[in-house]
Design a protein around this motif. Structure first.
Motif, PDB file in Angstrom:
ATOM      1  N   GLU A  66       0.838  -1.212   0.000  1.00  0.00           N
ATOM      2  CA  GLU A  66       0.000   0.000   0.000  1.00  0.00           C
ATOM      3  C   GLU A  66       0.869   1.258   0.000  1.00  0.00           C
ATOM      4  O   GLU A  66       0.529   2.248  -0.657  1.00  0.00           O
ATOM      5  CB  GLU A  66      -0.945   0.004   1.205  1.00  0.00           C
ATOM      6  CG  GLU A  66      -1.958  -1.129   1.216  1.00  0.00           C
ATOM      7  CD  GLU A  66      -2.959  -1.099   0.074  1.00  0.00           C
ATOM      8  OE1 GLU A  66      -3.361   0.000  -0.357  1.00  0.00           O
ATOM      9  OE2 GLU A  66      -3.350  -2.191  -0.389  1.00  0.00           O
ATOM     10  N   VAL A  70      -1.043   1.174  -4.905  1.00  0.00           N
ATOM     11  CA  VAL A  70      -1.746   0.133  -5.655  1.00  0.00           C
ATOM     12  C   VAL A  70      -1.455   0.251  -7.145  1.00  0.00           C
ATOM     13  O   VAL A  70      -1.077  -0.731  -7.798  1.00  0.00           O
ATOM     14  CB  VAL A  70      -3.269   0.188  -5.379  1.00  0.00           C
ATOM     15  CG1 VAL A  70      -4.019  -0.779  -6.281  1.00  0.00           C
ATOM     16  CG2 VAL A  70      -3.558  -0.106  -3.916  1.00  0.00           C
ATOM     17  N   ASP A  71      -1.608   1.448  -7.701  1.00  0.00           N
ATOM     18  CA  ASP A  71      -1.395   1.629  -9.138  1.00  0.00           C
ATOM     19  C   ASP A  71       0.045   1.323  -9.539  1.00  0.00           C
ATOM     20  O   ASP A  71       0.282   0.730 -10.596  1.00  0.00           O
ATOM     21  CB  ASP A  71      -1.765   3.046  -9.569  1.00  0.00           C
ATOM     22  CG  ASP A  71      -3.265   3.308  -9.492  1.00  0.00           C
ATOM     23  OD1 ASP A  71      -4.045   2.328  -9.494  1.00  0.00           O
ATOM     24  OD2 ASP A  71      -3.662   4.488  -9.413  1.00  0.00           O
ATOM     25  N   ILE A  74       0.590  -2.533  -9.396  1.00  0.00           N
ATOM     26  CA  ILE A  74      -0.078  -3.132 -10.550  1.00  0.00           C
ATOM     27  C   ILE A  74       0.721  -2.841 -11.824  1.00  0.00           C
ATOM     28  O   ILE A  74       0.929  -3.727 -12.654  1.00  0.00           O
ATOM     29  CB  ILE A  74      -1.537  -2.642 -10.666  1.00  0.00           C
ATOM     30  CG1 ILE A  74      -2.370  -3.232  -9.518  1.00  0.00           C
ATOM     31  CG2 ILE A  74      -2.133  -3.005 -12.030  1.00  0.00           C
ATOM     32  CD1 ILE A  74      -3.777  -2.657  -9.387  1.00  0.00           C
ATOM     33  N   TRP A 114      -3.351 -10.279  -2.166  1.00  0.00           N
ATOM     34  CA  TRP A 114      -3.427  -8.823  -2.338  1.00  0.00           C
ATOM     35  C   TRP A 114      -3.843  -8.491  -3.776  1.00  0.00           C
ATOM     36  O   TRP A 114      -4.695  -7.636  -4.005  1.00  0.00           O
ATOM     37  CB  TRP A 114      -2.070  -8.208  -1.997  1.00  0.00           C
ATOM     38  CG  TRP A 114      -2.017  -6.722  -2.079  1.00  0.00           C
ATOM     39  CD1 TRP A 114      -2.224  -5.839  -1.052  1.00  0.00           C
ATOM     40  CD2 TRP A 114      -1.728  -5.916  -3.239  1.00  0.00           C
ATOM     41  NE1 TRP A 114      -2.095  -4.544  -1.507  1.00  0.00           N
ATOM     42  CE2 TRP A 114      -1.786  -4.573  -2.839  1.00  0.00           C
ATOM     43  CE3 TRP A 114      -1.427  -6.213  -4.559  1.00  0.00           C
ATOM     44  CZ2 TRP A 114      -1.558  -3.526  -3.725  1.00  0.00           C
ATOM     45  CZ3 TRP A 114      -1.211  -5.174  -5.449  1.00  0.00           C
ATOM     46  CH2 TRP A 114      -1.267  -3.843  -5.024  1.00  0.00           C
ATOM     47  N   TRP A 115      -3.235  -9.169  -4.741  1.00  0.00           N
ATOM     48  CA  TRP A 115      -3.519  -8.940  -6.160  1.00  0.00           C
ATOM     49  C   TRP A 115      -4.989  -9.206  -6.468  1.00  0.00           C
ATOM     50  O   TRP A 115      -5.644  -8.423  -7.153  1.00  0.00           O
ATOM     51  CB  TRP A 115      -2.607  -9.826  -7.012  1.00  0.00           C
ATOM     52  CG  TRP A 115      -2.722  -9.596  -8.480  1.00  0.00           C
ATOM     53  CD1 TRP A 115      -3.462 -10.324  -9.371  1.00  0.00           C
ATOM     54  CD2 TRP A 115      -2.076  -8.583  -9.252  1.00  0.00           C
ATOM     55  NE1 TRP A 115      -3.319  -9.827 -10.652  1.00  0.00           N
ATOM     56  CE2 TRP A 115      -2.466  -8.757 -10.597  1.00  0.00           C
ATOM     57  CE3 TRP A 115      -1.200  -7.543  -8.935  1.00  0.00           C
ATOM     58  CZ2 TRP A 115      -2.011  -7.940 -11.626  1.00  0.00           C
ATOM     59  CZ3 TRP A 115      -0.750  -6.732  -9.967  1.00  0.00           C
ATOM     60  CH2 TRP A 115      -1.151  -6.919 -11.292  1.00  0.00           C
ATOM     61  N   HIS A 118      -7.213  -6.437  -5.262  1.00  0.00           N
ATOM     62  CA  HIS A 118      -7.090  -5.157  -5.963  1.00  0.00           C
ATOM     63  C   HIS A 118      -7.375  -5.218  -7.458  1.00  0.00           C
ATOM     64  O   HIS A 118      -7.622  -4.171  -8.075  1.00  0.00           O
ATOM     65  CB  HIS A 118      -5.697  -4.560  -5.719  1.00  0.00           C
ATOM     66  CG  HIS A 118      -5.526  -4.077  -4.321  1.00  0.00           C
ATOM     67  ND1 HIS A 118      -5.155  -4.903  -3.288  1.00  0.00           N
ATOM     68  CD2 HIS A 118      -5.725  -2.868  -3.765  1.00  0.00           C
ATOM     69  CE1 HIS A 118      -5.115  -4.219  -2.168  1.00  0.00           C
ATOM     70  NE2 HIS A 118      -5.463  -2.968  -2.429  1.00  0.00           N
ATOM     71  N   THR A 119      -7.322  -6.420  -8.045  1.00  0.00           N
ATOM     72  CA  THR A 119      -7.530  -6.515  -9.498  1.00  0.00           C
ATOM     73  C   THR A 119      -8.656  -7.472  -9.873  1.00  0.00           C
ATOM     74  O   THR A 119      -9.120  -7.434 -11.018  1.00  0.00           O
ATOM     75  CB  THR A 119      -6.253  -7.010 -10.212  1.00  0.00           C
ATOM     76  OG1 THR A 119      -6.010  -8.373  -9.828  1.00  0.00           O
ATOM     77  CG2 THR A 119      -5.055  -6.131  -9.892  1.00  0.00           C
TER      78      THR A 119
END
Length: 154
Positions: A66, A70-71, A74, A114-115, A118-119
């Motif tokens: 974090e 995040v961006d 990714i 986590w991935w 978030h995705t």
């Protein structure tokens, strides 16, 4: 193409079709039999985390991701995946732990969690080339005593 996780010792990585990327603090000091294409320290845990129990470790690792953003995380993974795809290979994010053992866990599986959060994309573990060498308790029928027959000399 896919994103996978795995351990450095997985012999399947010697096969063509994988783009191995280390996400550990250190690199293997043993021969892997394949080329580790890149080392991505952004996805590695911090050194102090290695002595933590699971829950505090998970919290600290997620906080590290974090803090990076995040961006940005990714984007890092997407760039690695694009390099792998350019070669027609699957990206494999690697660390050391053998998670087939019941008492083992690692940050690569936490990264996959986590991935997903978030995705919405699932990252699976690369299937092992060999079965686990965990010793299974022998059943009564498999024990040497079960194969012996007591005889009497008298």
């Amino acid at each position: 193409m896919a994103i996978l996780t795995g351990r450095y010792s997985n012999k399947r990585l010697k096969e063509d079709g994988y783009y191995p990327v280390g996400i550990s603090i250190g690199k293997p000091r043993f021969p892997t039999g394949y080329e580790i294409r890149e080392q991505c320290y952004a996805l590695a845990p911090k050194g102090f985390m290695l002595k933590m129990e699971f829950e505090p470790y998970k919290e600290a690792y997620f906080q590290k991701l974090e803090d990076i953003g995040v961006d940005k995380v990714i984007g890092i993974v997407q760039r690695l995946e694009a390099r792998a795809a350019d070669e027609g290979k699957d990206l494999v994010l690697l660390c050391f732990e053998d998670i087939r053992k019941p008492d083992q866990w690692c940050h690569r599986t936490l990264f996959a969690e986590w991935w997903l959060a978030h995705t919405g994309e699932v990252i699976e573990e690369l299937e092992e080339a060999e079965p686990s060498k965990e010793k299974k308790p022998k059943t009564e029928a498999e024990s040497p005593e079960a194969k012996m027959e007591q005889t009497s000399l008298f």
